[in-house]
Design a protein around this motif. Structure first.
Motif, PDB file in Angstrom:
ATOM      1  N   VAL A   1      14.096  -1.607 -21.638  1.00 26.14           N
ATOM      2  CA  VAL A   1      13.319  -1.204 -20.467  1.00 26.14           C
ATOM      3  C   VAL A   1      13.786  -2.062 -19.310  1.00 26.14           C
ATOM      4  N   SER A   2      14.038  -1.645 -18.312  1.00 24.43           N
ATOM      5  CA  SER A   2      14.800  -2.639 -17.307  1.00 24.43           C
ATOM      6  C   SER A   2      13.643  -2.978 -16.187  1.00 24.43           C
ATOM      7  N   CYS A   3      12.674  -2.008 -16.301  1.00 25.51           N
ATOM      8  CA  CYS A   3      11.625  -2.363 -15.185  1.00 25.51           C
ATOM      9  C   CYS A   3      10.543  -1.501 -15.244  1.00 25.51           C
ATOM     10  N   ILE A   4       8.984  -2.084 -15.108  1.00 27.80           N
ATOM     11  CA  ILE A   4       7.841  -1.419 -15.212  1.00 27.80           C
ATOM     12  C   ILE A   4       7.346  -1.322 -13.555  1.00 27.80           C
ATOM     13  N   CYS A   5       6.794  -0.142 -13.454  1.00 34.03           N
ATOM     14  CA  CYS A   5       6.429   0.182 -11.974  1.00 34.03           C
ATOM     15  C   CYS A   5       4.975   0.838 -12.028  1.00 34.03           C
ATOM     16  N   PHE A   6       4.299   0.526 -10.877  1.00 33.00           N
ATOM     17  CA  PHE A   6       2.719   1.112 -10.700  1.00 33.00           C
ATOM     18  C   PHE A   6       2.818   1.778  -9.602  1.00 33.00           C
ATOM     19  N   THR A   7       2.680   2.898  -9.790  1.00 35.05           N
ATOM     20  CA  THR A   7       2.705   4.043  -8.599  1.00 35.05           C
ATOM     21  C   THR A   7       1.435   4.742  -8.471  1.00 35.05           C
ATOM     22  N   ALA A   8       1.435   5.279  -6.908  1.00 32.87           N
ATOM     23  CA  ALA A   8      -0.015   5.935  -6.643  1.00 32.87           C
ATOM     24  C   ALA A   8       0.171   7.254  -6.992  1.00 32.87           C
ATOM     25  N   THR A   9      -0.728   8.091  -7.412  1.00 30.63           N
ATOM     26  CA  THR A   9      -0.746   9.598  -7.629  1.00 30.63           C
ATOM     27  C   THR A   9      -1.008  10.277  -6.217  1.00 30.63           C
ATOM     28  N   ASP A  10      -1.327  11.635  -6.159  1.00 33.07           N
ATOM     29  CA  ASP A  10      -1.852  12.096  -5.056  1.00 33.07           C
ATOM     30  C   ASP A  10      -3.294  12.066  -4.797  1.00 33.07           C
ATOM     31  N   VAL A  11      -3.989  11.075  -5.455  1.00 31.32           N
ATOM     32  CA  VAL A  11      -5.390  11.060  -5.256  1.00 31.32           C
ATOM     33  C   VAL A  11      -5.925  10.307  -4.137  1.00 31.32           C
ATOM     34  N   ALA A  12      -5.041   9.017  -4.025  1.00 29.99           N
ATOM     35  CA  ALA A  12      -5.412   8.183  -2.873  1.00 29.99           C
ATOM     36  C   ALA A  12      -4.043   7.066  -2.548  1.00 29.99           C
TER      37      ALA A  12
ATOM     38  N   SER B   1       1.082  -1.105   0.057  1.00 31.59           N
ATOM     39  CA  SER B   1       0.164  -0.021   0.076  1.00 31.59           C
ATOM     40  C   SER B   1       0.819   1.266  -0.053  1.00 31.59           C
ATOM     41  N   VAL B   2       0.675   2.324  -1.088  1.00 31.86           N
ATOM     42  CA  VAL B   2       1.414   3.481  -0.928  1.00 31.86           C
ATOM     43  C   VAL B   2       0.429   4.648  -1.433  1.00 31.86           C
ATOM     44  N   GLY B   3       1.112   5.570  -1.458  1.00 30.03           N
ATOM     45  CA  GLY B   3       0.244   7.049  -1.709  1.00 30.03           C
ATOM     46  C   GLY B   3       1.419   7.965  -1.982  1.00 30.03           C
ATOM     47  N   ASN B   4       0.973   9.103  -2.848  1.00 24.17           N
ATOM     48  CA  ASN B   4       1.868  10.011  -3.030  1.00 24.17           C
ATOM     49  C   ASN B   4       3.247   9.601  -3.696  1.00 24.17           C
ATOM     50  N   TRP B   5       2.888   9.137  -4.996  1.00 21.68           N
ATOM     51  CA  TRP B   5       3.900   8.846  -5.758  1.00 21.68           C
ATOM     52  C   TRP B   5       4.631   7.688  -5.516  1.00 21.68           C
ATOM     53  N   GLY B   6       4.319   6.948  -4.418  1.00 27.79           N
ATOM     54  CA  GLY B   6       5.177   5.745  -3.991  1.00 27.79           C
ATOM     55  C   GLY B   6       4.958   4.476  -4.889  1.00 27.79           C
ATOM     56  N   THR B   7       5.716   3.493  -5.007  1.00 24.89           N
ATOM     57  CA  THR B   7       5.616   2.407  -5.945  1.00 24.89           C
ATOM     58  C   THR B   7       4.943   1.178  -4.936  1.00 24.89           C
ATOM     59  N   SER B   8       3.958   0.795  -5.491  1.00 21.50           N
ATOM     60  CA  SER B   8       3.096  -0.319  -5.096  1.00 21.50           C
ATOM     61  C   SER B   8       3.518  -1.901  -5.802  1.00 21.50           C
TER      62      SER B   8
ATOM     63  N   SER C   1      -1.462  -5.041 -27.647  1.00 21.61           N
ATOM     64  CA  SER C   1      -1.294  -5.393 -26.036  1.00 21.61           C
ATOM     65  C   SER C   1      -1.703  -3.899 -25.217  1.00 21.61           C
ATOM     66  N   GLU C   2      -2.087  -4.211 -24.036  1.00 20.08           N
ATOM     67  CA  GLU C   2      -2.716  -3.076 -23.236  1.00 20.08           C
ATOM     68  C   GLU C   2      -2.566  -3.812 -21.783  1.00 20.08           C
ATOM     69  N   ILE C   3      -2.044  -3.005 -20.834  1.00 24.97           N
ATOM     70  CA  ILE C   3      -1.895  -3.368 -19.347  1.00 24.97           C
ATOM     71  C   ILE C   3      -3.215  -2.872 -18.359  1.00 24.97           C
ATOM     72  N   LYS C   4      -3.687  -4.014 -17.994  1.00 27.36           N
ATOM     73  CA  LYS C   4      -4.736  -3.827 -16.865  1.00 27.36           C
ATOM     74  C   LYS C   4      -4.335  -3.964 -15.681  1.00 27.36           C
ATOM     75  N   VAL C   5      -4.991  -3.108 -14.798  1.00 21.18           N
ATOM     76  CA  VAL C   5      -4.658  -3.145 -13.387  1.00 21.18           C
ATOM     77  C   VAL C   5      -5.726  -3.269 -12.635  1.00 21.18           C
ATOM     78  N   GLU C   6      -5.830  -4.027 -11.658  1.00 15.13           N
ATOM     79  CA  GLU C   6      -6.986  -3.889 -10.525  1.00 15.13           C
ATOM     80  C   GLU C   6      -6.329  -3.457  -9.261  1.00 15.13           C
ATOM     81  N   PHE C   7      -6.779  -2.545  -8.371  1.00 14.27           N
ATOM     82  CA  PHE C   7      -6.305  -2.255  -7.215  1.00 14.27           C
ATOM     83  C   PHE C   7      -7.258  -1.758  -6.299  1.00 14.27           C
ATOM     84  N   SER C   8      -6.906  -1.826  -4.836  1.00 12.72           N
ATOM     85  CA  SER C   8      -7.824  -1.274  -3.897  1.00 12.72           C
ATOM     86  C   SER C   8      -7.291   0.167  -3.528  1.00 12.72           C
ATOM     87  N   MET C   9      -8.397   0.846  -3.024  1.00 17.62           N
ATOM     88  CA  MET C   9      -7.997   2.251  -2.303  1.00 17.62           C
ATOM     89  C   MET C   9      -8.347   2.308  -0.932  1.00 17.62           C
ATOM     90  N   ASP C  10      -7.159   2.786  -0.175  1.00 18.10           N
ATOM     91  CA  ASP C  10      -7.252   2.831   1.398  1.00 18.10           C
ATOM     92  C   ASP C  10      -7.959   4.081   1.753  1.00 18.10           C
TER      93      ASP C  10
END
Length: 232
Positions: free
Chosen positions: A143-154, A45-52, A69-78
């Motif tokens: 491309v060395s790595c792909i990351c999924f990061t939080a924005t400042d929304v939640a 769980s992360v927020g403010n541009w952290g990497t989940s 191709s398309e990258i689809k993500v499912e996530f929960s918001m805290d």
């Protein structure tokens, strides 16, 4: 001796046919695409541009992606949100291998942020064309790595990642000399395997023929001789 030559000829022909058939099957299989689901068991769980969640190229090679191709993500918001004005999650294409793109920094690194094309409170989708635009090229070999990061929304936690329409094997950049050596070793092992298979097949056939016939194969002369003669 003629029988022996004919035997070797038939075995070699069968082996060659098997190798060709296997090659055709692999080529046909390589042309197929499928969806790839990535492991999210270590997502946090992360927020403010952290990497989940993040995946280096040895876990998922982005060169496996196709134009479909398309990258689809499912996530929960805290945190609770009745309505989202922007996506709470971003995709990042990262490199530290000096890729050939205008997005590369002087030190050879890239941190390309991709906005979600579609999103709601629990899902987001990232389009191939948007990824190419953000990264600056469709050449993903470095491309060395792909990351999924939080924005400042939640605060968010990644629950599921699916990359659609991927080919079976990627082609991430490797040093040419290293690749040449690897290919040479692979070829040597392949040849050894084929030769070993042929030798085993010949031995089995000779043993069977020895058991079922009154003749035995004489290694010294390269011919079949009477078993009675071999006993004398």
């Amino acid at each position: 001796m003629k029988n022996l030559r004919g035997l070797f000829s038939r075995v070699f022909s069968a082996a060659a046919a098997a190798v060709i058939a296997a090659g055709c099957a692999l080529s046909a299989y390589a042309a197929d695409t499928s969806d790839v689901e990535l492991d999210t068991s270590e997502a946090i769980s992360v927020g403010n541009w952290g990497t989940s969640a993040k995946y280096q190229y040895d876990t998922f090679d982005t060169t496996r992606m196709t134009k479909d191709s398309e990258i689809k993500v499912e996530f929960s918001m805290d945190t609770e949100a009745n309505k989202l004005s922007s996506s709470p999650i971003e995709l990042v294409f990262q490199s530290w291998e000096s890729p050939d793109t205008s997005m590369a920094q002087p030190d050879g690194s890239v941190w390309a942020k991709v906005s979600a094309a579609e999103f709601d409170k629990t899902t987001a989708a990232f389009k191939y064309d948007d990824i190419v635009k953000a990264y600056g090229t469709d050449n993903f070999e470095k491309v060395s790595c792909i990351c999924f990061t939080a924005t400042d929304v939640a605060d968010i936690t990644v629950k599921k990642v699916t990359v659609t329409n991927c080919i079976e094997k990627g082609s991430h950049y490797v040093d040419k000399e290293e690749q040449k050596e690897q290919n040479k070793n692979n070829m040597i092992f392949t040849i050894i395997g084929i030769v070993a298979g042929i030798v085993i097949a010949v031995v089995i056939i000779v043993v069977i023929m020895n058991k079922k016939s009154s003749s035995a194969y004489d290694v010294a002369s390269g011919e079949f001789v009477s078993k009675k003669d071999t006993k004398n």
